[in-house]
Motif scaffolding. Structure first.
Motif: not given
Length: 318
Positions: A151-161, A163-166, A200-208
Motif C-alpha cells: 500500500f505505501f509503495g503504491i501510494l508513495n509512488s504517486q509522489n511527483p518527486l 515518479g509514477q508507478s506502473e 477516500v482514494s482521492l483524499r489519500l492520493l492528494s497527500l502524496v
C-alpha cells in the motif's frame, strides 16, 4: 528458530539485496562490510562479505541508502530485472522503485505461500490449538506486513518527486462504502471525514500527489500490529514518519480495516481507514520521531472490529 538481525527484511528483500550487492566491485563490497559491521567482521571472500552486510543491516532501505551502494548500481540492478526507470532518476527515486518492485513480486507470489505446518509431535489438543493460534498470528502478521509494503509503495509512488508507478492506484482497492477519518495536528487539530471509495482514494492520493508527502511506515521495531475479528475483518495498525523531500515533518498513525474479496482469490480490499498525522511542532517534548511505535494492544485493536471502529484515533498518552 532464533530471531536474527535479518528480522527487518522480508525474504524477498534479502534475496534482492544479495543480488544487488553482487554487482558491487570487490573493493567497494569490502569497504561496505567495514562500515556496516564497524570493522568487527573480516570476510575471506565476497560471499562472506555479502552475508555479513545482510546480517548486520537493520532494513533493506538502510542498506540501499549506504554511500557505497551507488546510484549506478541500483539503476543497473533494476535494468537487469527489466524495470524501466529514467536514466536521470535520483538515488532516492531508484530506492523507492526497487522497494516497490520487491513488493510487486511479493504480491504476485502470495498465492504460492504455504502455511506453517503444526508440530507433528504435538498430541495434546491444547497444544495443537495453541500451535494453530501461533501459526494464524504469524500468517496475519505476514499479511499485514505485506499489505503495508504494497500500500505505501503504491501510494508513495504517486509522489511527483519520486515518479509514477506502473501499478494503478485508485478506488478499485477500496470497498464502495469505504470510510476515511483523517486527523492532522500542526498548529491546531483538524478533522476530516470522507465516504465512498472514490473520495477516500482521492483524499489519500492528494497527500502524496498534491502535498508531496512521503509516508514511511515503521515495519520493524513496534511500528506494526494487527488483529482479526471472528467475522474475518483484519485490523492493521501502523506508525511511521512523514517526509517532504529530505525534510521530516512529523509522525503518522494509520489503522486499516481489510476484508477479503469473495470474488478474487488472495485479494483484500480496504473497508475503513483512520489516519492521524502529528506535525513535529505539535509533538510532545521527548517524543522519538525516528522510531514511532503503535501503542495499541491487540485487545484494543479488537474494538475497531465492531461498528465503533470508525471512531477517530485519539492521541496516545504516555
Amino acid at each position: 528458530m532464533a530471531v536474527s538481525s535479518w528480522a527487518g527484511m522480508s525474504e524477498r528483500e534479502k534475496e534482492g539485496c544479495r543480488e544487488l550487492l553482487d554487482l558491487l566491485d570487490t573493493d567497494d563490497l569490502l569497504a561496505l562490510t567495514d562500515t556496516v559491521t564497524t570493522r568487527l567482521v573480516q570476510p575471506e571472500d565476497r560471499q562472506e562479505a555479502i552475508h555479513a552486510i545482510l546480517l548486520y543491516s537493520q532494513s533493506a532501505e538502510e542498506l540501499l541508502k549506504r554511500k557505497k551502494v551507488f546510484r549506478e548500481i541500483i539503476f543497473k540492478y533494476l535494468a537487469t530485472k527489466g524495470v524501466i526507470v529514467s536514466p536521470s532518476s535520483e538515488k532516492h527515486q531508484l530506492i523507492s522503485r526497487t522497494k516497490l518492485y520487491w513488493c510487486e513480486e511479493l504480491k504476485n507470489c502470495a498465492s504460492d505461500e504455504k502455511c506453517v505446518k503444526p508440530n507433528e509431535e504435538q498430541h495434546e489438543e491444547g497444544g495443537k490449538q495453541e500451535g494453530d493460534k501461533q501459526d494464524n498470528d504469524k500468517e496475519y502478521y505476514s499479511l499485514a506486513e505485506e499489505f503495508c509494503q504494497w500500500f505505501f509503495g503504491i501510494l508513495n509512488s504517486q509522489n511527483p518527486l519520486i515518479g509514477q508507478s506502473e501499478d494503478e492506484y485508485g478506488p478499485q482497492h477500496f470497498w464502495d462504502d469505504a470510510k476515511l477519518k483523517f486527523c492532522y495536528h500542526t498548529s491546531e487539530e483538524n478533522i476530516e471525514e470522507y465516504f465512498g471509495a472514490e473520495l477516500v482514494s482521492l483524499r489519500l492520493l492528494s497527500l502524496v500527489k498534491e502535498e508531496c508527502l512521503f509516508l514511511n511506515p515503521n515495519l520493524n521495531t513496534g511500528g506494526l500490529r494487527c488483529t482479526v475479528s471472528p467475522h474475518g475483518l483484519i485490523v492493521v495498525a501502523v506508525a511511521g514518519t512523514v517526509h517532504r523531500d529530505t525534510c521530516c515533518l512529523g509522525i503518522f498513525e494509520q489503522i486499516f480495516g481489510l476484508i477479503r474479496c469473495p470474488f478474487r482469490e488472495n485479494t483484500w480490499k480496504i473497508k475503513f481507514v483512520n489516519l492521524k498525522i502529528v506535525g513535529q511542532n505539535a509533538m510532545e517534548p521527548g517524543t522519538e520521531i525516528e522510531t514511532p511505535c503503535i501503542q495499541y494492544e491487540k485487545e484494543e485493536l479488537q474494538e475497531f472490529c465492531v461498528p465503533k471502529e470508525l471512531a477517530l484515533i485519539e492521541p496516545q498518552k504516555n
